[in-house]
Design a protein around this motif. Sequence first.
Motif, PDB file in Angstrom:
ATOM      1  N   HIS A  83      18.584  52.218  -1.323  1.00  0.00           N
ATOM      2  CA  HIS A  83      17.293  52.567  -0.741  1.00  0.00           C
ATOM      3  C   HIS A  83      16.875  53.981  -1.122  1.00  0.00           C
ATOM      4  CE1 HIS A  83      18.569  55.400   2.396  1.00  0.00           C
ATOM      5  NE2 HIS A  83      19.566  54.595   2.704  1.00  0.00           N
ATOM      6  N   GLY A  84      15.569  54.232  -1.034  1.00  0.00           N
ATOM      7  CA  GLY A  84      15.023  55.549  -1.320  1.00  0.00           C
ATOM      8  C   GLY A  84      14.890  56.388  -0.062  1.00  0.00           C
ATOM      9  N   GLY A  85      14.120  57.479  -0.196  1.00  0.00           N
ATOM     10  CA  GLY A  85      13.934  58.410   0.907  1.00  0.00           C
ATOM     11  C   GLY A  85      14.261  59.839   0.540  1.00  0.00           C
ATOM     12  N   GLY A  86      14.258  60.140  -0.773  1.00  0.00           N
ATOM     13  CA  GLY A  86      14.473  61.514  -1.200  1.00  0.00           C
ATOM     14  C   GLY A  86      15.831  62.077  -0.856  1.00  0.00           C
ATOM     15  N   TYR A  87      16.834  61.216  -0.630  1.00  0.00           N
ATOM     16  CA  TYR A  87      18.192  61.621  -0.236  1.00  0.00           C
ATOM     17  C   TYR A  87      18.207  62.285   1.139  1.00  0.00           C
ATOM     18  CZ  TYR A  87      18.886  61.258  -5.328  1.00  0.00           C
ATOM     19  OH  TYR A  87      18.901  60.841  -6.638  1.00  0.00           O
ATOM     20  N   VAL A  88      17.073  62.208   1.864  1.00  0.00           N
ATOM     21  CA  VAL A  88      16.945  62.939   3.125  1.00  0.00           C
ATOM     22  C   VAL A  88      16.517  62.042   4.284  1.00  0.00           C
ATOM     23  CG1 VAL A  88      15.659  64.773   4.323  1.00  0.00           C
ATOM     24  CG2 VAL A  88      16.429  65.133   1.964  1.00  0.00           C
ATOM     25  N   HIS A  89      15.499  61.208   4.099  1.00  0.00           N
ATOM     26  CA  HIS A  89      14.886  60.557   5.254  1.00  0.00           C
ATOM     27  C   HIS A  89      14.833  59.034   5.159  1.00  0.00           C
ATOM     28  CE1 HIS A  89      11.577  61.140   2.372  1.00  0.00           C
ATOM     29  NE2 HIS A  89      11.016  60.078   2.925  1.00  0.00           N
ATOM     30  N   GLY A  90      15.619  58.428   4.281  1.00  0.00           N
ATOM     31  CA  GLY A  90      15.581  56.976   4.145  1.00  0.00           C
ATOM     32  C   GLY A  90      16.489  56.261   5.126  1.00  0.00           C
ATOM     33  N   GLY A  91      16.497  54.930   5.040  1.00  0.00           N
ATOM     34  CA  GLY A  91      17.350  54.106   5.885  1.00  0.00           C
ATOM     35  C   GLY A  91      17.198  52.649   5.521  1.00  0.00           C
ATOM     36  N   VAL A  92      18.140  51.836   5.967  1.00  0.00           N
ATOM     37  CA  VAL A  92      18.166  50.433   5.547  1.00  0.00           C
ATOM     38  C   VAL A  92      17.148  49.576   6.283  1.00  0.00           C
ATOM     39  CG1 VAL A  92      20.607  50.650   4.955  1.00  0.00           C
ATOM     40  CG2 VAL A  92      19.978  49.776   7.210  1.00  0.00           C
ATOM     41  N   GLU A  93      16.722  50.006   7.485  1.00  0.00           N
ATOM     42  CA  GLU A  93      15.887  49.145   8.319  1.00  0.00           C
ATOM     43  C   GLU A  93      14.554  48.789   7.661  1.00  0.00           C
ATOM     44  OE1 GLU A  93      18.529  51.657  10.926  1.00  0.00           O
ATOM     45  OE2 GLU A  93      17.197  52.004   9.210  1.00  0.00           O
ATOM     46  N   ALA A  94      14.042  49.666   6.808  1.00  0.00           N
ATOM     47  CA  ALA A  94      12.750  49.423   6.164  1.00  0.00           C
ATOM     48  C   ALA A  94      12.823  48.380   5.062  1.00  0.00           C
ATOM     49  CB  ALA A  94      12.213  50.739   5.579  1.00  0.00           C
ATOM     50  N   TYR A  95      14.026  47.907   4.744  1.00  0.00           N
ATOM     51  CA  TYR A  95      14.208  47.078   3.556  1.00  0.00           C
ATOM     52  C   TYR A  95      14.566  45.627   3.852  1.00  0.00           C
ATOM     53  CZ  TYR A  95      13.727  51.340   0.947  1.00  0.00           C
ATOM     54  OH  TYR A  95      13.209  52.499   0.417  1.00  0.00           O
ATOM     55  N   ARG A  96      14.395  45.203   5.095  1.00  0.00           N
ATOM     56  CA  ARG A  96      14.679  43.796   5.391  1.00  0.00           C
ATOM     57  C   ARG A  96      13.727  42.877   4.634  1.00  0.00           C
ATOM     58  NH1 ARG A  96      15.915  46.012  10.689  1.00  0.00           N
ATOM     59  NH2 ARG A  96      18.134  45.703  11.117  1.00  0.00           N
ATOM     60  N   GLY A  97      12.455  43.251   4.582  1.00  0.00           N
ATOM     61  CA  GLY A  97      11.491  42.417   3.881  1.00  0.00           C
ATOM     62  C   GLY A  97      11.771  42.333   2.395  1.00  0.00           C
ATOM     63  N   LEU A  98      11.935  43.494   1.745  1.00  0.00           N
ATOM     64  CA  LEU A  98      12.124  43.519   0.297  1.00  0.00           C
ATOM     65  C   LEU A  98      13.450  42.898  -0.109  1.00  0.00           C
ATOM     66  CD1 LEU A  98      11.090  44.306  -2.460  1.00  0.00           C
ATOM     67  CD2 LEU A  98      11.968  46.628  -2.084  1.00  0.00           C
ATOM     68  N   THR A  99      14.532  43.253   0.580  1.00  0.00           N
ATOM     69  CA  THR A  99      15.828  42.685   0.191  1.00  0.00           C
ATOM     70  C   THR A  99      15.909  41.200   0.533  1.00  0.00           C
ATOM     71  OG1 THR A  99      16.878  43.350   2.293  1.00  0.00           O
ATOM     72  CG2 THR A  99      17.008  44.893   0.431  1.00  0.00           C
ATOM     73  N   GLY A 100      15.189  40.782   1.585  1.00  0.00           N
ATOM     74  CA  GLY A 100      15.141  39.357   1.882  1.00  0.00           C
ATOM     75  C   GLY A 100      14.473  38.574   0.767  1.00  0.00           C
ATOM     76  N   ARG A 101      13.414  39.140   0.198  1.00  0.00           N
ATOM     77  CA  ARG A 101      12.740  38.489  -0.922  1.00  0.00           C
ATOM     78  C   ARG A 101      13.639  38.452  -2.155  1.00  0.00           C
ATOM     79  NH1 ARG A 101       8.435  40.586   2.077  1.00  0.00           N
ATOM     80  NH2 ARG A 101       6.697  39.078   2.250  1.00  0.00           N
ATOM     81  N   ILE A 102      14.386  39.524  -2.381  1.00  0.00           N
ATOM     82  CA  ILE A 102      15.311  39.553  -3.518  1.00  0.00           C
ATOM     83  C   ILE A 102      16.424  38.529  -3.325  1.00  0.00           C
ATOM     84  CG2 ILE A 102      17.030  40.975  -4.703  1.00  0.00           C
ATOM     85  CD1 ILE A 102      15.214  43.400  -4.142  1.00  0.00           C
ATOM     86  N   ALA A 103      16.976  38.474  -2.118  1.00  0.00           N
ATOM     87  CA  ALA A 103      18.032  37.495  -1.836  1.00  0.00           C
ATOM     88  C   ALA A 103      17.538  36.078  -2.067  1.00  0.00           C
ATOM     89  CB  ALA A 103      18.515  37.653  -0.392  1.00  0.00           C
ATOM     90  N   THR A 104      16.303  35.799  -1.670  1.00  0.00           N
ATOM     91  CA  THR A 104      15.734  34.463  -1.838  1.00  0.00           C
ATOM     92  C   THR A 104      15.474  34.150  -3.298  1.00  0.00           C
ATOM     93  OG1 THR A 104      14.704  34.580   0.355  1.00  0.00           O
ATOM     94  CG2 THR A 104      13.807  32.974  -1.202  1.00  0.00           C
ATOM     95  N   ALA A 105      14.889  35.107  -4.031  1.00  0.00           N
ATOM     96  CA  ALA A 105      14.529  34.873  -5.427  1.00  0.00           C
ATOM     97  C   ALA A 105      15.751  34.651  -6.305  1.00  0.00           C
ATOM     98  CB  ALA A 105      13.712  36.042  -5.958  1.00  0.00           C
ATOM     99  N   LEU A 106      16.830  35.386  -6.031  1.00  0.00           N
ATOM    100  CA  LEU A 106      18.035  35.304  -6.863  1.00  0.00           C
ATOM    101  C   LEU A 106      19.115  34.407  -6.255  1.00  0.00           C
ATOM    102  CD1 LEU A 106      18.521  39.034  -7.977  1.00  0.00           C
ATOM    103  CD2 LEU A 106      17.472  37.175  -9.280  1.00  0.00           C
ATOM    104  N   ASN A 107      18.854  33.882  -5.055  1.00  0.00           N
ATOM    105  CA  ASN A 107      19.897  33.171  -4.317  1.00  0.00           C
ATOM    106  C   ASN A 107      21.167  34.024  -4.283  1.00  0.00           C
ATOM    107  OD1 ASN A 107      21.063  31.094  -2.831  1.00  0.00           O
ATOM    108  ND2 ASN A 107      21.767  29.990  -4.639  1.00  0.00           N
ATOM    109  N   ALA A 108      20.963  35.280  -3.894  1.00  0.00           N
ATOM    110  CA  ALA A 108      22.027  36.277  -3.988  1.00  0.00           C
ATOM    111  C   ALA A 108      22.329  36.874  -2.619  1.00  0.00           C
ATOM    112  CB  ALA A 108      21.606  37.394  -4.943  1.00  0.00           C
ATOM    113  N   THR A 109      23.471  37.515  -2.538  1.00  0.00           N
ATOM    114  CA  THR A 109      23.817  38.346  -1.395  1.00  0.00           C
ATOM    115  C   THR A 109      23.462  39.783  -1.744  1.00  0.00           C
ATOM    116  OG1 THR A 109      25.650  36.865  -0.828  1.00  0.00           O
ATOM    117  CG2 THR A 109      25.653  39.060   0.163  1.00  0.00           C
ATOM    118  N   VAL A 110      22.688  40.430  -0.876  1.00  0.00           N
ATOM    119  CA  VAL A 110      22.206  41.784  -1.147  1.00  0.00           C
ATOM    120  C   VAL A 110      22.860  42.755  -0.175  1.00  0.00           C
ATOM    121  CG1 VAL A 110      20.188  43.265  -1.396  1.00  0.00           C
ATOM    122  CG2 VAL A 110      19.998  40.819  -1.907  1.00  0.00           C
TER     123      VAL A 110
END
Length: 317
Positions: A83-110
Amino acid sequence: MLSKNAQNVLDGWIAAAGPVVQKLYGQSEECWPDVRKQYMQGLESLFPAVSGVSYKTLTLGNMPTMVSERHEHAGSSVVLYIHGGGYVHGGVEAYRGLTGRIATALNATVYVPDYRQAPDFPFPTPIEDVFSAYRALLDRGINPKNLVLVGDSAGGAMVITMMRKARDAGIPLPAAGVAFSPWADLTHSGLAATARDGIDPLCSIDFLTQLAREFLAGELPTHPDASPVYADVQGLSPTLIQIGENEVMLSGAMKLASNLGEARVRTTLEVWPGMFHVWHLFAGTLPEADQALRNAMRFLKDVLSESSESDDATSMP
């Protein structure tokens, strides 16, 4: 011209970043963990989880890591998302949507490591944490030919850095890397840094300079682990870079792609006219985000398919 829905989301993102800006410029007494929590809560509501995907947390490389995978049995492909955030202010919670789409598209574990961040844990701790997560995946028996790296902003830069560190450590590299809007040059020396400053609605040079100061804690911005445009990138895996034409990071991304190509790394660069920093998060709301994500997934599917075919050929009697 953004649709009304997309513009509302963008405005919401800018508003959610308010506490981050105030803290960065010394206008807030709140501690960084509380600031990050507020920011992540705002982004989580803007970019929610997708249906058909489960989310859990486990420990990977001694750090909490979000895992996104389809409710149905996932295939053998594995994604380490940084995840991004300038090495300062990021976090995983903002990425459920994007990583869920990646997991679905690739049938992958993210896997999305919740790495430690500056200013409490400045350079090189965030990078070391992510590399620890990469090693942990290999230690779990993940076949590197089934493993790919994806990241955005600071995480996009770390995609390149992780491949370099794997190469230098003599451990297997991933099958491929994808960098969304990589923050590849912390010196901000390219033409886009001045030409696009004030056009990108999410990142200004002054804001990025403040983030870099917190992260580097006295280290030079030309350190190759901080700015991969100054790194030796020979021998890395196939790489796709996607950057918005309105981004102040445009020159750095283009220079990074050029360096990779000159080092004989299979490289694809996509410059998206009119797009802003990490527009990929707007998948489902913005057509350009949907298309960019489809392109990225197609790139990864092709590489993973090639790796699978290579394994099959090797195993034939």
